[in-house]
Design a protein around this motif. Structure first.
Motif, PDB file in Angstrom:
ATOM      1  N   THR A   1      42.265  41.675  25.973  1.00  0.00           N
ATOM      2  CA  THR A   1      42.081  41.365  26.992  1.00  0.00           C
ATOM      3  C   THR A   1      40.331  40.645  27.091  1.00  0.00           C
ATOM      4  O   THR A   1      40.059  40.273  27.702  1.00  0.00           O
TER       5      THR A   1
ATOM      6  N   PRO B   1      51.837  39.353  31.000  1.00  0.00           N
ATOM      7  CA  PRO B   1      50.539  40.281  30.441  1.00  0.00           C
ATOM      8  C   PRO B   1      51.294  41.649  30.292  1.00  0.00           C
ATOM      9  O   PRO B   1      52.255  41.054  30.089  1.00  0.00           O
TER      10      PRO B   1
ATOM     11  N   SER C   1      49.852  42.936  38.708  1.00  0.00           N
ATOM     12  CA  SER C   1      52.099  42.368  38.298  1.00  0.00           C
ATOM     13  C   SER C   1      52.767  42.498  38.899  1.00  0.00           C
ATOM     14  O   SER C   1      52.491  43.761  38.853  1.00  0.00           O
TER      15      SER C   1
ATOM     16  N   SER D   1      49.923  34.313  23.664  1.00  0.00           N
ATOM     17  CA  SER D   1      48.732  34.379  23.714  1.00  0.00           C
ATOM     18  C   SER D   1      47.722  34.278  22.378  1.00  0.00           C
ATOM     19  O   SER D   1      47.805  35.201  21.626  1.00  0.00           O
TER      20      SER D   1
ATOM     21  N   SER E   1      40.565  38.228  26.291  1.00  0.00           N
ATOM     22  CA  SER E   1      40.453  36.780  27.405  1.00  0.00           C
ATOM     23  C   SER E   1      39.975  36.601  29.014  1.00  0.00           C
ATOM     24  O   SER E   1      40.370  35.825  29.941  1.00  0.00           O
TER      25      SER E   1
ATOM     26  N   ASP F   1      46.931  46.108  32.506  1.00  0.00           N
ATOM     27  CA  ASP F   1      45.861  45.617  33.399  1.00  0.00           C
ATOM     28  C   ASP F   1      45.136  47.165  33.617  1.00  0.00           C
ATOM     29  O   ASP F   1      45.698  47.960  33.782  1.00  0.00           O
TER      30      ASP F   1
END
Length: 393
Positions: free
Chosen positions: A314, A230, A270, A111, A317, A233
């Motif tokens: 994150t 991922p 996830s 990413s 993102s 989180d």
């Protein structure tokens, strides 16, 4: 910024009798490197020319022993490294080099926000790459007897780059631990992962962002990064949770965490296996860490640094600012050293008494909390320190 070697190199570096050689007269040490060089595909003559002007650098050793920034707790550390300006420049660089990031994601599955986070933290997007002489730094640390088995192989890799005309022992500079370029790569990493990203036929990690980003992406893939998965989180954890289930040593599927009452703060959890991590205990921020999170540790060993980099990715993102909560008072650097000393006396392996809440100290704290029948969230408090020191008297 990077102050520890890649964990991958720590795992892979062979500790042979020769690799453990360190200390003594510096010139004699350099002669030993020259004699050993042919075993590493470097001629003795090349090694001799590489080492001709190399000297010990006391500033390197001071930097190696002065890593107080990692004593800061996650909230303080992350606030220090993450600013609106750094986020804004990250977004800007993401757009500026969008085609490069597209290629990185297509070829390596990494990413762009993750690579941007490393680029930001390692060199402030290439602006602060370090001015330590690389050859001096590597040979100084190889000669020093703290971790010669880590740095000695890097010296021979640097010699190999020198033989290829890609490193000048008199002029090449970088971080105090020998890393070079915009994403701070060690010589062996450059040999194995260096990539020409701008098509000029050379790998220029100090001056070419496309080269640095493509090389960093390739290295992250080689370290185990999984495309499309991922890394962390932010989550909400119920107050009556069994805190002994937290920590990197315990993994459960996303559905299992959900059944225990763990909820994503935003979006969905996830179903990958993950660990529940509490950087400042049960009353502070909480995150689920997925397998890709472990790759961050292959880049840097500091838990606080790694979590901050992962969280920053994150944010780039689009994630929200984490919920600080109301963490219990932690320990100062000197108190942490006292805690580590008390834990060591009780038989725990906490590594160096350095005042840093590393993985070994966290594990020991959690085990003592379980023994004392207090919430086992691995966050040491003055009350816990008082109990442990009182018990040792």
């Amino acid at each position: 910024m990077r102050s520890t070697l890649l964990a991958a190199l720590i795992a892979l570096a062979p500790v042979s009798a020769m690799a453990a050689t360190c200390g003594g007269n510096f010139n004699s040490f350099k002669n030993g490197l020259i004699s050993e060089a042919p075993k590493h595909r470097v001629s003795a003559e090349t090694a001799k020319r590489f080492l001709a002007g190399v000297r010990q650098d006391a500033a390197v050793l001071r930097s190696d022993r002065s890593q107080g920034v990692f004593q800061r707790p996650f909230v303080d550390f992350s606030r220090r490294l993450i600013s609106n300006d750094r986020i804004s420049r990250g977004v800007s660089n993401g757009k500026k080099y969008s085609r490069v990031f597209d290629r990185v994601e297509s070829r390596y599955g990494v990413s762009r926000s993750v690579l941007l986070a490393f680029w930001a933290f390692e060199t402030d997007y290439g602006n602060i790459q370090g001015n330590f002489n690389t050859a001096n730094a590597l040979v100084t640390l190889a000669h020093d007897c703290r971790r010669p088995h880590l740095f000695r192989p890097q010296v021979f890799a640097a010699m190999e780059l020198f033989a290829r005309g890609e490193l000048d022992p008199a002029k090449t500079t970088g971080a105090w631990a020998g890393e070079i370029g915009m994403v701070q790569m060690l010589p062996r990493d450059i040999i194995e992962n260096g990539t020409d990203g701008d098509g000029d036929g050379r790998v220029s990690l100090k001056t070419s962002a496309p080269d640095a980003l493509m090389s960093g992406g390739k290295m992250l893939k080689s370290l185990g990064w999984k495309k499309g998965q991922p890394w962390i989180d932010e989550v909400i954890v119920p107050a009556n949770f069994d805190w002994s289930l937290t920590g990197l040593e315990t993994t459960k599927s996303g559905s299992q965490w959900s059944k225990l009452g763990v909820k994503a703060r935003d979006g969905r959890i996830s179903n990958l296996r993950a660990s529940l991590i509490l950087p400042q205990g049960r009353k502070g921020p909480a995150f689920l860490a997925y397998p890709n999170f472990n790759v961050f540790f292959e880049w840097n060993q500091s838990f606080t640094y790694v979590l901050t980099a992962a969280y920053f990715a994150t944010r780039l993102s689009g994630a929200k600012v984490y919920n600080v909560g109301n963490p219990e008072q932690g320990l100062s650097g000197s108190q942490m050293k006292r805690l580590q000393t008390a834990l060591k006396k009780r038989g725990y392996n906490v590594g160096n008494i350095d005042g840093i809440l590393g993985s070994g100290t966290r594990k020991a704290v959690q085990k003592e909390q379980i023994r004392l029948k207090v919430p086992a969230d691995a966050w040491p408090t003055p009350a816990l320190l008082s109990k442990l020191e009182g018990a040792s008297r």
